[in-house]
Scaffold this motif. Structure first.
Motif, PDB file in Angstrom:
ATOM      1  N   ASP A  75      28.925 -28.126  57.978  1.00 59.18           N
ATOM      2  CA  ASP A  75      29.491 -26.784  58.153  1.00 59.18           C
ATOM      3  C   ASP A  75      30.932 -26.723  57.639  1.00 59.18           C
ATOM      4  O   ASP A  75      31.316 -25.760  56.973  1.00 59.18           O
ATOM      5  N   SER A  78      30.881 -26.842  53.832  1.00 58.73           N
ATOM      6  CA  SER A  78      30.334 -25.602  53.273  1.00 58.73           C
ATOM      7  C   SER A  78      31.304 -24.438  53.436  1.00 58.73           C
ATOM      8  O   SER A  78      31.439 -23.605  52.539  1.00 58.73           O
ATOM      9  N   LYS A  79      31.987 -24.377  54.582  1.00 55.03           N
ATOM     10  CA  LYS A  79      32.975 -23.306  54.789  1.00 55.03           C
ATOM     11  C   LYS A  79      34.110 -23.413  53.769  1.00 55.03           C
ATOM     12  O   LYS A  79      34.592 -22.401  53.260  1.00 55.03           O
ATOM     13  N   LYS A  95      27.072 -19.180  51.464  1.00 55.95           N
ATOM     14  CA  LYS A  95      27.064 -18.599  52.815  1.00 55.95           C
ATOM     15  C   LYS A  95      25.634 -18.393  53.312  1.00 55.95           C
ATOM     16  O   LYS A  95      25.318 -18.677  54.467  1.00 55.95           O
ATOM     17  N   LYS A  96      24.749 -17.929  52.433  1.00 57.54           N
ATOM     18  CA  LYS A  96      23.337 -17.726  52.787  1.00 57.54           C
ATOM     19  C   LYS A  96      22.670 -19.060  53.114  1.00 57.54           C
ATOM     20  O   LYS A  96      21.908 -19.174  54.076  1.00 57.54           O
ATOM     21  N   MET A  98      24.199 -21.679  54.242  1.00 57.87           N
ATOM     22  CA  MET A  98      24.740 -22.105  55.538  1.00 57.87           C
ATOM     23  C   MET A  98      23.996 -21.447  56.699  1.00 57.87           C
ATOM     24  O   MET A  98      23.709 -22.098  57.705  1.00 57.87           O
ATOM     25  N   GLU A  99      23.683 -20.160  56.565  1.00 60.58           N
ATOM     26  CA  GLU A  99      22.951 -19.453  57.616  1.00 60.58           C
ATOM     27  C   GLU A  99      21.568 -20.067  57.809  1.00 60.58           C
ATOM     28  O   GLU A  99      21.127 -20.292  58.943  1.00 60.58           O
ATOM     29  N   THR A 100      20.894 -20.349  56.703  1.00 59.74           N
ATOM     30  CA  THR A 100      19.569 -20.970  56.777  1.00 59.74           C
ATOM     31  C   THR A 100      19.670 -22.356  57.393  1.00 59.74           C
ATOM     32  O   THR A 100      18.862 -22.728  58.256  1.00 59.74           O
ATOM     33  N   TRP A 101      20.670 -23.121  56.959  1.00 58.75           N
ATOM     34  CA  TRP A 101      20.902 -24.462  57.488  1.00 58.75           C
ATOM     35  C   TRP A 101      21.110 -24.403  59.000  1.00 58.75           C
ATOM     36  O   TRP A 101      20.525 -25.186  59.752  1.00 58.75           O
ATOM     37  N   ASP A 102      21.950 -23.491  59.458  1.00 54.87           N
ATOM     38  CA  ASP A 102      22.225 -23.383  60.891  1.00 54.87           C
ATOM     39  C   ASP A 102      20.966 -23.042  61.684  1.00 54.87           C
ATOM     40  O   ASP A 102      20.751 -23.571  62.778  1.00 54.87           O
ATOM     41  N   LYS A 103      20.113 -22.187  61.139  1.00 58.81           N
ATOM     42  CA  LYS A 103      18.848 -21.853  61.812  1.00 58.81           C
ATOM     43  C   LYS A 103      17.946 -23.086  61.897  1.00 58.81           C
ATOM     44  O   LYS A 103      17.336 -23.343  62.932  1.00 58.81           O
ATOM     45  N   LYS A 106      19.260 -25.500  64.462  1.00 56.04           N
ATOM     46  CA  LYS A 106      18.969 -25.003  65.812  1.00 56.04           C
ATOM     47  C   LYS A 106      17.525 -25.318  66.198  1.00 56.04           C
ATOM     48  O   LYS A 106      17.249 -25.761  67.318  1.00 56.04           O
TER      49      LYS A 106
END
Length: 155
Positions: A75, A78-79, A95-96, A98-103, A106
């Motif tokens: 993270d 990537s940020k 950014k997209k 990163m969102e997929t990665w975070d999901k 989780k």
């Protein structure tokens, strides 16, 4: 040639084309055999409560913290990349991702937690099932003490 004759001929041809057959020549030589029930090793699927506890502890002390650490590192990197590419479409793409990665992380963390809980609960569940089955058979068991312990119904 009539329908019945033609149908019989087609069925015969289909049966002749079907070259594979299943045949059971034996059941193996016990638990260490490579077939069903043996699966190539003595007790591959059996595990003790201590092994289940050790696996749950490994999830808790190694997998979960290391996954969290790797996620945090990814993270941060990537940020930083998003910040460098804010004016470009690449920034939006990162950014997209990163969102997929975070999901996905989780979901993975949830799965690890579920597996840890299942490992810890399995031993208790099996013991509880054994006690339940024993209690269902208890009316059939001969009492150890009391007037009926001899099996002579109090005589």
């Amino acid at each position: 040639m009539g329908f019945d004759d033609e149908w019989a001929q087609l069925r015969g041809q289909a049966a002749a084309r079907q070259g594979t057959h299943t045949q059971l020549n034996g059941t193996g030589d016990g638990p260490s055999a490579g077939g069903p029930g043996g699966l190539g090793g003595g007790q591959d699927f059996a595990s003790t409560p201590a092994e289940k506890k050790a696996a749950a502890n490994t999830i808790e002390t190694e997998l979960e913290p290391n996954t969290k650490k790797a996620t945090d590192w990814a993270d941060e990197t990537s940020k930083a990349a998003v910040g460098e590419f804010t004016e470009w479409d690449t920034g939006a793409g990162i950014k997209k991702v990163m969102e997929t990665w975070d999901k996905q992380v989780k979901v993975l963390m949830g799965r690890l937690s579920t597996e840890k809980g299942a490992l810890r609960g399995a031993s208790g569940l099996f013991a509880g099932n054994d006690d339940l089955i024993k209690s269902q058979f208890s009316p059939l068991l001969k009492p150890q003490y009391g007037p009926y312990a001899s099996g002579l119904d109090g005589l």
